[in-house]
Design a protein around this motif. Structure first.
Motif, PDB file in Angstrom:
ATOM      1  N   ILE A  35       9.765   3.903   8.317  1.00 47.61           N
ATOM      2  CA  ILE A  35       9.056   4.882   9.139  1.00 47.61           C
ATOM      3  C   ILE A  35      10.103   5.707   9.849  1.00 47.61           C
ATOM      4  O   ILE A  35      10.941   5.180  10.579  1.00 47.61           O
ATOM      5  CB  ILE A  35       8.111   4.188  10.133  1.00 47.61           C
ATOM      6  CG1 ILE A  35       7.101   3.335   9.358  1.00 47.61           C
ATOM      7  CG2 ILE A  35       7.392   5.234  10.978  1.00 47.61           C
ATOM      8  CD1 ILE A  35       6.075   2.639  10.211  1.00 47.61           C
TER       9      ILE A  35
ATOM     10  N   GLU B 136       0.839  -1.205   0.000  1.00 47.13           N
ATOM     11  CA  GLU B 136       0.000   0.000   0.000  1.00 47.13           C
ATOM     12  C   GLU B 136       0.872   1.253   0.000  1.00 47.13           C
ATOM     13  O   GLU B 136       0.636   2.195  -0.751  1.00 47.13           O
ATOM     14  CB  GLU B 136      -0.906   0.037   1.236  1.00 47.13           C
ATOM     15  CG  GLU B 136      -1.896  -1.103   1.360  1.00 47.13           C
ATOM     16  CD  GLU B 136      -2.971  -1.081   0.280  1.00 47.13           C
ATOM     17  OE1 GLU B 136      -3.100  -0.076  -0.436  1.00 47.13           O
ATOM     18  OE2 GLU B 136      -3.664  -2.104   0.146  1.00 47.13           O
ATOM     19  N   PHE B 137       1.893   1.253   0.845  1.00 42.04           N
ATOM     20  CA  PHE B 137       2.754   2.427   0.945  1.00 42.04           C
ATOM     21  C   PHE B 137       3.513   2.643  -0.343  1.00 42.04           C
ATOM     22  O   PHE B 137       3.565   3.750  -0.881  1.00 42.04           O
ATOM     23  CB  PHE B 137       3.761   2.263   2.097  1.00 42.04           C
ATOM     24  CG  PHE B 137       3.139   2.306   3.452  1.00 42.04           C
ATOM     25  CD1 PHE B 137       1.769   2.371   3.616  1.00 42.04           C
ATOM     26  CD2 PHE B 137       3.917   2.277   4.590  1.00 42.04           C
ATOM     27  CE1 PHE B 137       1.192   2.396   4.870  1.00 42.04           C
ATOM     28  CE2 PHE B 137       3.348   2.307   5.861  1.00 42.04           C
ATOM     29  CZ  PHE B 137       1.988   2.369   5.986  1.00 42.04           C
TER      30      PHE B 137
ATOM     31  N   ILE C 223       5.349  10.441   2.855  1.00 44.65           N
ATOM     32  CA  ILE C 223       3.985   9.979   3.092  1.00 44.65           C
ATOM     33  C   ILE C 223       3.648  10.100   4.569  1.00 44.65           C
ATOM     34  O   ILE C 223       4.492   9.867   5.433  1.00 44.65           O
ATOM     35  CB  ILE C 223       3.848   8.494   2.648  1.00 44.65           C
ATOM     36  CG1 ILE C 223       3.883   8.386   1.116  1.00 44.65           C
ATOM     37  CG2 ILE C 223       2.569   7.861   3.194  1.00 44.65           C
ATOM     38  CD1 ILE C 223       3.795   6.968   0.598  1.00 44.65           C
TER      39      ILE C 223
ATOM     40  N   ILE D 218      -1.905   7.851   3.875  1.00 49.80           N
ATOM     41  CA  ILE D 218      -2.623   6.602   4.118  1.00 49.80           C
ATOM     42  C   ILE D 218      -3.546   6.860   5.291  1.00 49.80           C
ATOM     43  O   ILE D 218      -3.089   7.208   6.380  1.00 49.80           O
ATOM     44  CB  ILE D 218      -1.659   5.457   4.482  1.00 49.80           C
ATOM     45  CG1 ILE D 218      -0.600   5.260   3.407  1.00 49.80           C
ATOM     46  CG2 ILE D 218      -2.443   4.185   4.790  1.00 49.80           C
ATOM     47  CD1 ILE D 218      -0.880   4.192   2.400  1.00 49.80           C
TER      48      ILE D 218
ATOM     49  N   ILE E  92       0.873   8.818   7.617  1.00 48.41           N
ATOM     50  CA  ILE E  92      -0.149   7.836   7.967  1.00 48.41           C
ATOM     51  C   ILE E  92      -1.056   8.433   9.031  1.00 48.41           C
ATOM     52  O   ILE E  92      -0.567   8.926  10.048  1.00 48.41           O
ATOM     53  CB  ILE E  92       0.466   6.559   8.577  1.00 48.41           C
ATOM     54  CG1 ILE E  92       1.537   5.987   7.663  1.00 48.41           C
ATOM     55  CG2 ILE E  92      -0.608   5.530   8.874  1.00 48.41           C
ATOM     56  CD1 ILE E  92       2.257   4.804   8.301  1.00 48.41           C
TER      57      ILE E  92
ATOM     58  N   VAL F 163      10.532   0.448   2.628  1.00 48.48           N
ATOM     59  CA  VAL F 163       9.666   1.377   3.367  1.00 48.48           C
ATOM     60  C   VAL F 163      10.317   1.640   4.711  1.00 48.48           C
ATOM     61  O   VAL F 163      10.767   0.717   5.381  1.00 48.48           O
ATOM     62  CB  VAL F 163       8.272   0.756   3.604  1.00 48.48           C
ATOM     63  CG1 VAL F 163       7.444   1.665   4.494  1.00 48.48           C
ATOM     64  CG2 VAL F 163       7.557   0.508   2.287  1.00 48.48           C
TER      65      VAL F 163
ATOM     66  N   TYR G 238       3.122   5.691  -3.108  1.00 45.79           N
ATOM     67  CA  TYR G 238       4.258   6.524  -3.460  1.00 45.79           C
ATOM     68  C   TYR G 238       4.405   6.629  -4.973  1.00 45.79           C
ATOM     69  O   TYR G 238       4.622   7.713  -5.523  1.00 45.79           O
ATOM     70  CB  TYR G 238       5.526   5.955  -2.828  1.00 45.79           C
ATOM     71  CG  TYR G 238       6.758   6.763  -3.092  1.00 45.79           C
ATOM     72  CD1 TYR G 238       6.850   8.083  -2.670  1.00 45.79           C
ATOM     73  CD2 TYR G 238       7.838   6.215  -3.768  1.00 45.79           C
ATOM     74  CE1 TYR G 238       7.977   8.832  -2.912  1.00 45.79           C
ATOM     75  CE2 TYR G 238       8.983   6.951  -4.006  1.00 45.79           C
ATOM     76  CZ  TYR G 238       9.047   8.263  -3.581  1.00 45.79           C
ATOM     77  OH  TYR G 238      10.173   9.005  -3.830  1.00 45.79           O
TER      78      TYR G 238
ATOM     79  N   VAL H  55       8.231   7.420   5.614  1.00 47.77           N
ATOM     80  CA  VAL H  55       6.868   7.588   6.093  1.00 47.77           C
ATOM     81  C   VAL H  55       6.871   8.189   7.491  1.00 47.77           C
ATOM     82  O   VAL H  55       7.724   7.842   8.313  1.00 47.77           O
ATOM     83  CB  VAL H  55       6.169   6.209   6.139  1.00 47.77           C
ATOM     84  CG1 VAL H  55       4.737   6.345   6.601  1.00 47.77           C
ATOM     85  CG2 VAL H  55       6.224   5.534   4.778  1.00 47.77           C
TER      86      VAL H  55
ATOM     87  N   PHE I  63       8.263  -4.026   6.940  1.00 49.46           N
ATOM     88  CA  PHE I  63       8.810  -2.897   6.197  1.00 49.46           C
ATOM     89  C   PHE I  63      10.306  -3.011   5.955  1.00 49.46           C
ATOM     90  O   PHE I  63      10.824  -2.451   4.996  1.00 49.46           O
ATOM     91  CB  PHE I  63       8.528  -1.591   6.936  1.00 49.46           C
ATOM     92  CG  PHE I  63       7.067  -1.292   7.061  1.00 49.46           C
ATOM     93  CD1 PHE I  63       6.211  -1.460   5.987  1.00 49.46           C
ATOM     94  CD2 PHE I  63       6.539  -0.822   8.259  1.00 49.46           C
ATOM     95  CE1 PHE I  63       4.864  -1.194   6.100  1.00 49.46           C
ATOM     96  CE2 PHE I  63       5.190  -0.547   8.374  1.00 49.46           C
ATOM     97  CZ  PHE I  63       4.357  -0.736   7.300  1.00 49.46           C
TER      98      PHE I  63
END
Lengths: 204, 204
Positions: B108, A194-195, B145, B171, B147, B106, A199, B83, B101
Motif C-alpha cells: 500500500i 484478492e489484490f 489498484i 477493490i 481500494i 502487495v 492485478y 495499491v 501484505f
DNA sequence: CCTTGTGAACGGATTCACAGCT
DNA sequence: AGCTGTGAATCCGTTCACAAGG
C-alpha cells in the motif's frame, strides 16, 4: 430451501439490496434490464435467477419492486444470521464497527479475545468475552457463524474452538487454510490474494 | 500472460504461500497429494493447475519445492502490486495495519481521506493525503489498484476519482455496485453478502 | 509400484434464441 | 413493440481414468 445454486443466492442478496435502493428512490417497477445496469450483471442472468423463484414479472411491465423483494427475501433470507467474532485486533474491531450489517439481516452477537485488557469491554454494543467462555456464550447467543480475525498462527486453534462450539459456518480472514470437519462450511477471505489476483485479471 | 483462468491464478497464490510454509518447515519435495491435504483442494486439481505452467514435477518423486515456487511466481507474480487506499475510517485503518501484505508482493503506497484531521498523518508508514491530491500522488507512486473503503454514499464518486486517476483495478469494500468503464476491473468484497450466503450454504 | 500429466467425460452456470404475453 | 420466461446450446471448470515414467 436448497434447490438454488450458491451463485444465485449470492446474487439474490444483491438484488434485494438494489431493490431497496430503488424503493428509497421512489420507484415501484423495475425491468431486468434496469437491474442489470445497476448491478453490472446481464438481464438474462437476472431473469434466470428470478425464474427460480416462480413467475414474478409481467411482460411489457417488468417486476413490481416490493413484490419481487418479498419473494427473494422469502427464499433466501428468512432469519437473521447471528455471528460471533474471534479476535478483536485491528481487523476484528473494524468488523465490529462495520455499519453495513444493520440494514442487512446480519448481527454480531459476541466477540472473543485472548488479551485480558480487552475482555469485558464493549465495541459498538458488542461485549468482548474471554475465548474460554466461547462454548457457553456461543450457545446462549444462538450463534450460527464464527469469524476468524486472529493472526495466522492462531487460526487453526480458533477454528478448532469454533467447531467445538458446534458452529457449522466459518469466515476465515486469516491467510492460511484451516482444517475442519466436512460438515462445516468455510469461506476464506484473503486480502492479499484478492489484490494479487485482481492485478493478474487486469493484465488481459 | 493470460491463457490461465482466474481460478487457477488465485489458487496459484495459495500454492506459492503453501510452498513458502514448507520451505520454512525445511521440506524440499512435495507431492500434489500433500499440497492437497494442506490446502483442502484435490490433488488432481493441483496437478491440473500446475500443468498449465509446464512439466514441473517428476513421477514417483513429486515437485521440487523451490523450483515449483519459482515457476509459479514467474507466471503470476512478476511484480509487486502497488495499491492506493481511499478512505481511512475503521476498515481503511485496519487494511493499512493488515500484516499479511508484507510477506506477499502487495504494497500500500498511499492513502486518501476527506477528513482534514487525518491528512498528513501516517499509519503503518503510509502517508495520508487529501483526496484532491489523488491524481498527482497516484501517478507519482505508480499505483495500479485502488481500494474503496468509504461509506457507501461516497463509493461512486470515489470510484470516479480512481478511474480519473487512470487506475484499471478497483477493490470495492462498500456494499453498493459501482459503475466503471469496461476497461476497469472491479472486485467487490461485500461482508454482509458473504455472511448471508455462507449461512444459506450451510442449510444444505 | 507411486506419482505426474492429460485427454475425455461430466456437471454446472451462463448465454442464446425465441416463444409468449400485453 | 417491449418485456418476461425458458429450452437449447455453449462455455468453463472439475473430476475421472489412465498412460507414462522413474
Amino acid at each position: 430451501m436448497k434447490k438454488f445454486s450458491q451463485k444465485t443466492i449470492s446474487r439474490s442478496f444483491l438484488y434485494i439490496r438494489t431493490l431497496e435502493q430503488l424503493i428509497r428512490a421512489g420507484e415501484t417497477l423495475v425491468s431486468s434490464k434496469k437491474l442489470a445496469d445497476i448491478t453490472g450483471l446481464t438481464d438474462v442472468q437476472i431473469r434466470k435467477d428470478i425464474s427460480n423463484f416462480g413467475k414474478v414479472g409481467r411482460p411489457r411491465i417488468g417486476y413490481k419492486i416490493t413484490e419481487l423483494k418479498k419473494i427473494l427475501e422469502d427464499f433466501v433470507l428468512q432469519h437473521i444470521v447471528h455471528v460471533s467474532l474471534f479476535g478483536v485486533g485491528n481487523l476484528g474491531s473494524a468488523i465490529l464497527k462495520y455499519p453495513g450489517f444493520h440494514q442487512e439481516k446480519v448481527e454480531i452477537v459476541a466477540a472473543f479475545e485472548k488479551d485480558k485488557r480487552k475482555i469485558g469491554k464493549k465495541i459498538n454494543g458488542v461485549s468482548i468475552y474471554s475465548v474460554e467462555d466461547a462454548p457457553r456464550v456461543v450457545s446462549k447467543m444462538h450463534t450460527e457463524i464464527g469469524i476468524i480475525a486472529v493472526p495466522e498462527e492462531y487460526a487453526q486453534q480458533v477454528a478448532d474452538i469454533i467447531v467445538a462450539c458446534g458452529l457449522h459456518g466459518i469466515i476465515n480472514f486469516s491467510p492460511v487454510s484451516i482444517n475442519v470437519p466436512k460438515d462445516v462450511s468455510v469461506k476464506n477471505i484473503d486480502l492479499a490474494i484478492e489484490f494479487l489476483s485482481l492485478y493478474c485479471e487486469m493484465q488481459l
